[in-house]
Design a protein around this motif. Structure first.
Motif, short mmCIF file in Angstrom:
data_model
loop_
_atom_site.label_atom_id
_atom_site.label_comp_id
_atom_site.label_asym_id
_atom_site.label_seq_id
_atom_site.Cartn_x
_atom_site.Cartn_y
_atom_site.Cartn_z
N LEU A 1 0.83 -1.20 0.00
CA LEU A 1 0.00 0.00 0.00
C LEU A 1 0.86 1.25 0.00
N SER A 2 1.97 1.20 0.77
CA SER A 2 2.86 2.36 0.84
C SER A 2 3.49 2.65 -0.51
N LEU A 3 3.93 1.57 -1.18
CA LEU A 3 4.59 1.75 -2.47
C LEU A 3 3.63 2.24 -3.54
N SER A 4 2.34 1.88 -3.40
CA SER A 4 1.37 2.24 -4.42
C SER A 4 0.65 3.55 -4.11
N ALA A 5 0.98 4.19 -2.98
CA ALA A 5 0.30 5.43 -2.60
C ALA A 5 0.54 6.51 -3.65
N GLN A 6 -0.51 7.25 -3.97
CA GLN A 6 -0.41 8.32 -4.96
C GLN A 6 0.36 9.49 -4.37
N THR A 7 1.28 10.03 -5.13
CA THR A 7 2.03 11.21 -4.70
C THR A 7 1.19 12.46 -4.94
N LEU A 8 1.10 13.30 -3.93
CA LEU A 8 0.40 14.58 -4.04
C LEU A 8 1.42 15.68 -3.84
N ARG A 9 1.70 16.43 -4.91
CA ARG A 9 2.66 17.53 -4.83
C ARG A 9 1.93 18.79 -4.36
N VAL A 10 2.24 19.21 -3.14
CA VAL A 10 1.54 20.33 -2.51
C VAL A 10 2.46 21.54 -2.41
N GLY A 11 2.01 22.66 -2.93
CA GLY A 11 2.76 23.90 -2.80
C GLY A 11 2.39 24.63 -1.53
N MET A 12 3.41 25.01 -0.77
CA MET A 12 3.20 25.83 0.43
C MET A 12 4.03 27.10 0.29
N GLY A 13 3.59 28.15 0.92
CA GLY A 13 4.29 29.43 0.81
C GLY A 13 5.63 29.41 1.51
N THR A 14 6.28 30.55 1.51
CA THR A 14 7.56 30.68 2.17
C THR A 14 7.37 30.70 3.69
N ASP A 15 8.46 30.72 4.40
CA ASP A 15 8.49 30.61 5.85
C ASP A 15 7.47 31.52 6.53
N LYS A 16 6.57 30.94 7.32
CA LYS A 16 5.57 31.72 8.06
C LYS A 16 5.22 31.01 9.36
N PRO A 17 6.19 30.91 10.26
CA PRO A 17 5.94 30.27 11.54
C PRO A 17 4.89 31.04 12.34
N PRO A 18 4.08 30.37 13.15
CA PRO A 18 4.14 28.94 13.48
C PRO A 18 3.37 28.04 12.51
N TYR A 19 2.89 28.60 11.39
CA TYR A 19 2.08 27.81 10.46
C TYR A 19 2.92 26.90 9.57
N VAL A 20 3.99 27.45 9.01
CA VAL A 20 4.88 26.68 8.14
C VAL A 20 6.32 27.08 8.46
N PHE A 21 7.12 26.11 8.89
CA PHE A 21 8.55 26.32 9.07
C PHE A 21 9.21 25.77 7.81
N GLU A 22 9.60 26.67 6.92
CA GLU A 22 10.08 26.26 5.60
C GLU A 22 11.27 25.31 5.72
N ASN A 23 11.20 24.22 4.97
CA ASN A 23 12.26 23.21 4.89
C ASN A 23 12.52 22.48 6.21
N GLN A 24 11.61 22.60 7.17
CA GLN A 24 11.76 21.87 8.43
C GLN A 24 10.69 20.80 8.60
N ALA A 25 9.79 20.68 7.62
CA ALA A 25 8.74 19.66 7.65
C ALA A 25 7.91 19.73 8.93
N ARG A 26 7.53 20.94 9.32
CA ARG A 26 6.68 21.09 10.50
C ARG A 26 5.97 22.43 10.47
N GLY A 27 5.02 22.59 11.37
CA GLY A 27 4.24 23.81 11.48
C GLY A 27 2.77 23.46 11.67
N LEU A 28 2.02 24.37 12.25
CA LEU A 28 0.60 24.14 12.50
C LEU A 28 -0.14 23.78 11.22
#
Length: 240
Positions: free
Chosen positions: A14-41
């Protein structure tokens, strides 16, 4: 033992067959998105909801104008932090988060701002595509205000505000406060501010190229809420 081995192979398949979803997120805007850190609200909500729906998520970071262009070109499958007012033809998910934007000025300026149209008298800096995302009244103001500008990087508005280079910034308050930690050696962030709550909360959605992707995301989002994980994410990024 053989049963566990078979289950492991099923999960791997199932993991290997999972569909890839390419999601665009904006630039760094903590605490919502910590750019290139794979985290944020917001990052955690979007990624975990998509994973709940069976997607393998690939996040791409870029300024919002560039992301909307990439979406139109089909270079990404979905874009976060957008909504049906964005000006881009897409299919939209259910709202997954709310931002509370406000107009903010140095108290020393002694500005009078009671409604969105009042911003037309001042120099204003907002985030990219705010002219679409904050509704028709704000769009009208932006189109007629020669001193209106939008910044690709959220941190720039903190510098503009505290250096006095603009009269007003439009920002989500948690983002503005967070970036004070980054700019306090460059500008005086101890200056008193006036906060003008002239905007209703802004609902943000996932904008998708394919409608089925949004429908699946909605299912994952519902599961995330029902499981209590959504509330746990909110608690993890609560700012006291």
């Amino acid at each position: 033992m053989r049963a566990w081995w078979g289950l492991g192979l099923l999960v791997l398949s199932l993991s290997l067959s999972a569909q890839t979803l390419r999601v665009g997120m904006g630039t760094d805007k903590p605490p919502y998105v910590f750019e290139n850190q794979a985290r944020g609200l917001e990052y955690d909500i979007v990624v975990m909801a998509a994973e709940r729906a069976g997607f393998q998520v690939q996040v791409q970071y870029a300024p919002m104008e560039r992301l909307h262009l990439k979406l139109r070109r089909g270079e990404i499958d979905a874009i976060a932090t957008t909504n049906k007012h964005s000006g881009v033809t897409a299919f939209y998910s259910e709202p997954y988060i709310q931002y509370q934007n406000a107009a903010v000025a140095l108290s020393a300026r002694q500005l009078e701002i009671k409604q969105i149209s009042d911003l037309g008298r001042y120099s204003v800096s907002a985030f990219q595509r705010a002219r679409f995302l904050l509704g028709p009244e704000f769009q009208k103001m932006a189109e007629h205000n020669r001193q209106y500008r939008e910044e690709a990087y959220q941190i720039a508005r903190n510098r503009l505000l505290y250096s006095g280079r603009v009269d007003v910034v439009v920002s989500e308050l948690r983002i503005l406060r967070y970036f004070n930690r980054e700019v306090y050696t460059q500008v005086d962030v101890s200056q008193p501010l006036d906060i003008f709550p002239i905007f209703p909360p802004t609902d943000y959605q996932l904008g998708c190229v394919v409608e089925a992707d949004c429908l699946r995301f909605n299912q994952g989002l519902a599961a995330l809420r029902e499981s209590g994980e959504y509330a746990a994410i909110e608690r993890r990024y609560a700012m006291h």
